[in-house]
Design an enzyme around this catalytic site. Sequence first.
Site, PDB file in Angstrom:
ATOM      1  N   ASP A  37      47.350  28.800  43.544  1.00  0.00           N
ATOM      2  CA  ASP A  37      47.445  28.615  42.095  1.00  0.00           C
ATOM      3  C   ASP A  37      48.407  29.662  41.544  1.00  0.00           C
ATOM      4  O   ASP A  37      48.000  30.748  41.139  1.00  0.00           O
ATOM      5  CB  ASP A  37      46.044  28.747  41.473  1.00  0.00           C
ATOM      6  CG  ASP A  37      46.035  28.483  39.972  1.00  0.00           C
ATOM      7  OD1 ASP A  37      47.116  28.221  39.408  1.00  0.00           O
ATOM      8  OD2 ASP A  37      44.951  28.540  39.367  1.00  0.00           O
ATOM      9  N   HIS A  38      49.701  29.332  41.549  1.00  0.00           N
ATOM     10  CA  HIS A  38      50.748  30.283  41.185  1.00  0.00           C
ATOM     11  C   HIS A  38      51.577  29.778  40.021  1.00  0.00           C
ATOM     12  O   HIS A  38      51.761  28.565  39.857  1.00  0.00           O
ATOM     13  CB  HIS A  38      51.680  30.529  42.376  1.00  0.00           C
ATOM     14  CG  HIS A  38      51.181  31.571  43.318  1.00  0.00           C
ATOM     15  ND1 HIS A  38      52.009  32.457  43.957  1.00  0.00           N
ATOM     16  CD2 HIS A  38      49.928  31.878  43.733  1.00  0.00           C
ATOM     17  CE1 HIS A  38      51.293  33.264  44.725  1.00  0.00           C
ATOM     18  NE2 HIS A  38      50.026  32.926  44.607  1.00  0.00           N
ATOM     19  N   THR A 105      41.389  38.568  41.933  1.00  0.00           N
ATOM     20  CA  THR A 105      41.861  39.426  40.841  1.00  0.00           C
ATOM     21  C   THR A 105      43.336  39.229  40.516  1.00  0.00           C
ATOM     22  O   THR A 105      43.828  39.779  39.536  1.00  0.00           O
ATOM     23  CB  THR A 105      41.604  40.905  41.168  1.00  0.00           C
ATOM     24  OG1 THR A 105      42.197  41.217  42.437  1.00  0.00           O
ATOM     25  CG2 THR A 105      40.111  41.201  41.211  1.00  0.00           C
ATOM     26  N   GLY A 106      44.050  38.444  41.313  1.00  0.00           N
ATOM     27  CA  GLY A 106      45.388  38.019  40.945  1.00  0.00           C
ATOM     28  C   GLY A 106      46.508  38.963  41.320  1.00  0.00           C
ATOM     29  O   GLY A 106      46.304  40.028  41.902  1.00  0.00           O
ATOM     30  N   GLU A 107      47.726  38.531  40.978  1.00  0.00           N
ATOM     31  CA  GLU A 107      48.937  39.313  41.208  1.00  0.00           C
ATOM     32  C   GLU A 107      49.770  39.345  39.937  1.00  0.00           C
ATOM     33  O   GLU A 107      49.799  38.379  39.168  1.00  0.00           O
ATOM     34  CB  GLU A 107      49.794  38.711  42.339  1.00  0.00           C
ATOM     35  CG  GLU A 107      49.090  38.549  43.659  1.00  0.00           C
ATOM     36  CD  GLU A 107      48.439  37.178  43.785  1.00  0.00           C
ATOM     37  OE1 GLU A 107      48.800  36.251  43.027  1.00  0.00           O
ATOM     38  OE2 GLU A 107      47.538  37.049  44.629  1.00  0.00           O
ATOM     39  N   ASN A 110      52.103  36.303  38.870  1.00  0.00           N
ATOM     40  CA  ASN A 110      51.650  35.112  38.160  1.00  0.00           C
ATOM     41  C   ASN A 110      51.044  35.404  36.798  1.00  0.00           C
ATOM     42  O   ASN A 110      51.038  34.544  35.922  1.00  0.00           O
ATOM     43  CB  ASN A 110      50.607  34.371  39.010  1.00  0.00           C
ATOM     44  CG  ASN A 110      51.159  34.035  40.366  1.00  0.00           C
ATOM     45  OD1 ASN A 110      52.124  33.297  40.480  1.00  0.00           O
ATOM     46  ND2 ASN A 110      50.561  34.603  41.407  1.00  0.00           N
ATOM     47  N   SER A 173      38.916  42.232  49.986  1.00  0.00           N
ATOM     48  CA  SER A 173      39.811  42.809  50.988  1.00  0.00           C
ATOM     49  C   SER A 173      39.388  44.185  51.473  1.00  0.00           C
ATOM     50  O   SER A 173      40.077  44.783  52.297  1.00  0.00           O
ATOM     51  CB  SER A 173      41.229  42.898  50.420  1.00  0.00           C
ATOM     52  OG  SER A 173      41.237  43.700  49.249  1.00  0.00           O
ATOM     53  N   GLY A 174      38.284  44.711  50.986  1.00  0.00           N
ATOM     54  CA  GLY A 174      37.851  46.037  51.413  1.00  0.00           C
ATOM     55  C   GLY A 174      36.434  46.305  50.974  1.00  0.00           C
ATOM     56  O   GLY A 174      35.806  45.504  50.262  1.00  0.00           O
TER      57      GLY A 174
END
Length: 329
Positions: A37-38, A105-107, A110, A173-174
Amino acid sequence: MTRFGYTLMTEQSGPKQLVEYAARAESAGFDFEVCSDHYSPWLASQGHAPYAWSVLGAVAHATSTVDLVTYVTCPTIRYHPAVVAQKAATMQILADGRFTLGLGTGENLNEHVVGEGWPSVDARQDMFVEAVQIIRELHTGELVTWKGEYFDVESARVWDLPDTPIPIGIAMSGSKSVEKFGPLADSLIAVSPDADLLTQWSHVHSGAYGFEAGGRSIGQIPICWDRDTGAATARARDQFRWFAGGWAVNAELPTPASFDAATQFVRESDVAENIPCGPDLDRIVEAVRPYHEAGFDDVALIQIGGDSQEAFLAEAAVPLLAALRSAFG
């Protein structure tokens, strides 16, 4: 038994092509399909970024058996969580209960496009927790008013709710993200075969929202099948070298041009060391093995290159799935 999925990568194909590939992937025998979803592709050479939710609505009608997953939607900046709650409910109805809402949480790539800035990691994580809580509240079908630290909801109700509840998968991721997001999720989403992550997830997850305790774990791995190894390697370098920075970097870069600049010195040999390229199905099976050994329930494959999908689905998908199920069934 490990299930295997096909990735509808919106960054590398147009909307009509994605719907066609979805139907063909189902016919080939994939168990589920995930959709990115970008708003922008990672690299300009990928060339596409259609609206994922329109694509998924069409895919729901073009398929009948595969599960569908957003992989992943960010419900904090580009979308308000109240809107995501409504979209997810509609998708579950269209998909007859086959849909999972995958969230992350996105980038910056986008989310910056709506002009609201790009918060710090800690703020993004706090916003995300609040967003998931709002989505959960709205999926009860009750009238919701919410005055939060980051979001307000005024007298909102999702009127069309599916009979099948909407499971939520969350990208983690952690250790910190598992502790923070694990109690909110029905499934874990990850892009690396981290067994420790899954162990922590199994301890944290409670099944508190009515789904099976322990949840599912969904991984993803890029491949670049082609009859010609050289062509596959060149294509992978051209369109997928963005992975080299890792998520700590990838979350911060704002444009495809910045990804291009940041990865300009990545070599074809660097890509080939990390992504199975060429016709060797056994190499792809071995690349998937760490996910199986880590304990992932589901593994989605990304076939790199929009112009390679037809050949992959026609020639490689069926024997590859047979090899994967023989190895990990």
